[in-house]
Design a protein around this motif. Structure first.
Motif, PDB file in Angstrom:
ATOM      1  N   LEU A 280      11.523   5.707  63.368  1.00 36.03           N
ATOM      2  CA  LEU A 280      11.395   5.340  64.780  1.00 36.03           C
ATOM      3  C   LEU A 280      10.684   6.437  65.568  1.00 36.03           C
ATOM      4  O   LEU A 280      11.100   7.607  65.531  1.00 36.03           O
ATOM      5  N   ASP A 281       9.613   6.078  66.219  1.00 35.28           N
ATOM      6  CA  ASP A 281       8.972   6.971  67.175  1.00 35.28           C
ATOM      7  C   ASP A 281       8.516   6.126  68.362  1.00 35.28           C
ATOM      8  O   ASP A 281       8.852   4.943  68.464  1.00 35.28           O
ATOM      9  N   THR A 314      23.574  13.565  59.214  1.00 33.35           N
ATOM     10  CA  THR A 314      23.015  13.196  60.509  1.00 33.35           C
ATOM     11  C   THR A 314      23.886  12.158  61.199  1.00 33.35           C
ATOM     12  O   THR A 314      24.573  11.373  60.553  1.00 33.35           O
ATOM     13  N   ASP A 315      23.847  12.171  62.534  1.00 32.28           N
ATOM     14  CA  ASP A 315      24.479  11.108  63.319  1.00 32.28           C
ATOM     15  C   ASP A 315      23.415  10.337  64.114  1.00 32.28           C
ATOM     16  O   ASP A 315      23.726   9.641  65.071  1.00 32.28           O
ATOM     17  N   GLN A 316      22.150  10.473  63.680  1.00 34.06           N
ATOM     18  CA  GLN A 316      21.038   9.852  64.402  1.00 34.06           C
ATOM     19  C   GLN A 316      20.513   8.600  63.709  1.00 34.06           C
ATOM     20  O   GLN A 316      19.401   8.153  64.000  1.00 34.06           O
ATOM     21  N   ALA A 330      11.760  10.091  63.802  1.00 34.39           N
ATOM     22  CA  ALA A 330      10.623  10.634  63.055  1.00 34.39           C
ATOM     23  C   ALA A 330      10.843  12.072  62.612  1.00 34.39           C
ATOM     24  O   ALA A 330      10.433  12.459  61.511  1.00 34.39           O
ATOM     25  N   ASP A 331      11.487  12.899  63.467  1.00 33.75           N
ATOM     26  CA  ASP A 331      11.667  14.298  63.078  1.00 33.75           C
ATOM     27  C   ASP A 331      12.611  14.423  61.887  1.00 33.75           C
ATOM     28  O   ASP A 331      12.413  15.263  61.001  1.00 33.75           O
ATOM     29  N   LEU A 332      13.645  13.575  61.831  1.00 36.18           N
ATOM     30  CA  LEU A 332      14.554  13.588  60.686  1.00 36.18           C
ATOM     31  C   LEU A 332      13.842  13.109  59.428  1.00 36.18           C
ATOM     32  O   LEU A 332      14.006  13.691  58.346  1.00 36.18           O
ATOM     33  N   ALA A 333      13.024  12.077  59.557  1.00 39.15           N
ATOM     34  CA  ALA A 333      12.255  11.584  58.415  1.00 39.15           C
ATOM     35  C   ALA A 333      11.351  12.674  57.850  1.00 39.15           C
ATOM     36  O   ALA A 333      11.233  12.834  56.624  1.00 39.15           O
ATOM     37  N   ALA A 334      10.732  13.454  58.733  1.00 39.32           N
ATOM     38  CA  ALA A 334       9.857  14.533  58.279  1.00 39.32           C
ATOM     39  C   ALA A 334      10.641  15.600  57.522  1.00 39.32           C
ATOM     40  O   ALA A 334      10.169  16.130  56.502  1.00 39.32           O
ATOM     41  N   GLN A 335      11.840  15.941  57.994  1.00 34.01           N
ATOM     42  CA  GLN A 335      12.662  16.940  57.322  1.00 34.01           C
ATOM     43  C   GLN A 335      13.045  16.508  55.912  1.00 34.01           C
ATOM     44  O   GLN A 335      13.173  17.343  55.007  1.00 34.01           O
ATOM     45  N   LEU A 336      13.223  15.206  55.713  1.00 33.19           N
ATOM     46  CA  LEU A 336      13.667  14.682  54.420  1.00 33.19           C
ATOM     47  C   LEU A 336      12.518  14.138  53.579  1.00 33.19           C
ATOM     48  O   LEU A 336      12.762  13.528  52.534  1.00 33.19           O
TER      49      LEU A 336
END
Length: 385
Positions: A280-281, A314-316, A330-336
């Motif tokens: 999601l972005d 995560t809780d996001q 999107a930032d969490l997706a990038a980290q993983l």
């Protein structure tokens, strides 16, 4: 907090963790050559194509994404005891009986054995004291089960964990001190260092080969058989909630308990879910028909890679069960290292409690029959442990 495979640039931090963990933590020892080889072996194991468990060793590190510091370690040995014997004592009882004299005596004994040869071992879990925070220990412990769930061919049917036994602040073990006096005149730090480095020849040469009658041990040695180090009690409690049980096998040096479980019945493996990812972005057209589960609740999320493995808590995220779709920012997706449409695996943090509500909460409300079957299977699973 991000879990990833260990890398060569982690060597200095890994050596510091080996120092901090102290004697008795045999899977990490303060030896740069040993640690460098361990890192390389782990890198090779993650990169290898595997169809059945062998001598692979997977070492993960927990990294603070803000500072880049290593917070702790956790690991899996795919199949233990193949190249170097894995010794334990098995605690049992023998009975001496004379009908003529009408005398009966039952005595506890310890027999040396290699019972767990070929099993998978979870190991090397250490969270540095200054990084102890909410969910860090859970992440280190349970991430291994997500990796096993996604790559079952890499691991044995039986999974064990050797729990650290009783030793004092000076690294003295009451159990080993008794053995040292009578059999092997080496201090506890030395024998654990030798064993951790794979040098176990002295065990076959010097350790007693006949049963040890525990009533002949000192009181202090006998009292710690099967007991865990105070710092290890939270880890043991966590494993017991996963379904691990102690079946009277203890460590050769500090008599700490070894616990075991069938891989398929470990709760975090059985209750983890595979899903597709929607990132999601600002420009994302959000797919949002039907019910949404778990929004704002913590879950353990991992990609399905091997050498590119990443995981976090995560809780996001929110889960759309009817589409088996997990929506994440999107930032969490990038980290993983996750892209839209990628496959991931997740586990709600409350799922290992064994309560039906934890499973049902993440299921589709419209799938009544499926939920009913889930309740039945969970109940059977609960009593099978």
């Amino acid at each position: 907090m991000i879990i990833r495979p260990v890398a060569h640039h982690d060597l200095d931090a890994l050596q510091q963790i080996a120092v901090e963990s102290g004697p008795g933590f045999t899977s990490l020892i303060d030896d740069r050559t040993f640690l460098r080889d361990k890192i390389q072996h782990s890198i090779d194991s993650f990169a290898r194509r595997v169809y059945e468990p062998g001598q692979e060793s997977y070492l993960f590190v927990l990294e603070d994404e803000d500072s880049g510091e290593l917070m702790g370690t956790t690991g899996i040995e795919a199949s233990v005891g193949l190249s170097s014997p894995l010794y334990h004592y098995h605690k049992s009882r023998v009975v001496h009986h004379s009908s003529e004299l009408d005398l009966f005596n039952s005595v506890e004994v310890l027999n040396m054995c290699n019972h767990y040869t070929g099993c998978t071992e979870i190991c090397t879990l250490y969270l540095r004291p200054r990084f102890r925070r909410a969910n860090a220990g859970k992440l280190l412990s349970r991430v291994r089960f997500l990796f096993m769930a996604q790559h079952p061919q890499r691991f044995a049917d039986t999974v064990i964990a050797e729990m650290r036994g009783i030793s004092d602040d000076n690294g003295e073990s009451p159990f080993w001190n008794w053995l040292r006096v009578h059999f092997v005149n080496l201090d506890f730090a030395t024998v654990t260092h030798l064993s951790g480095a794979g040098n176990k020849r002295f065990i076959a040469e010097l350790m007693p080969k006949y049963p040890l009658y525990t009533n002949l041990l000192s009181d202090s040695a006998r009292d710690v058989i099967g007991q865990v180090h105070p710092g290890t009690r939270p880890a043991l409690a966590m494993l017991e909630r996963e379904g691990f049980r102690h079946k009277d096998y203890v460590d050769l040096f500090d008599a700490g308990p070894t616990v075991e479980a069938e891989r398929s019945q470990i709760r975090s493996i059985a209750q983890s879910r595979q899903c597709r990812i929607q990132v999601l972005d600002a420009d994302t057209a959000v797919l949002d028909p039907g019910p949404v589960c778990g929004e704002g609740e913590p879950l353990l999320l991992a990609n399905t890679a091997t050498d590119g493995f990443r995981a976090t808590i995560t809780d996001q995220a929110r889960y759309l069960p009817e589409h088996q779709l997990l929506q994440i920012p999107a930032d969490l997706a990038a980290q993983l290292n996750l892209e839209g449409g990628a496959i991931a695996r997740f586990l709600p943090l409350n799922a290992s409690s064994g309560e039906h509500q934890a499973t049902e909460h993440w299921s589709s409300p419209s799938a009544t029959r499926f939920s009913s079957l889930n309740r039945s299977n969970t109940e059977e699973f609960r009593h099978a442990l």
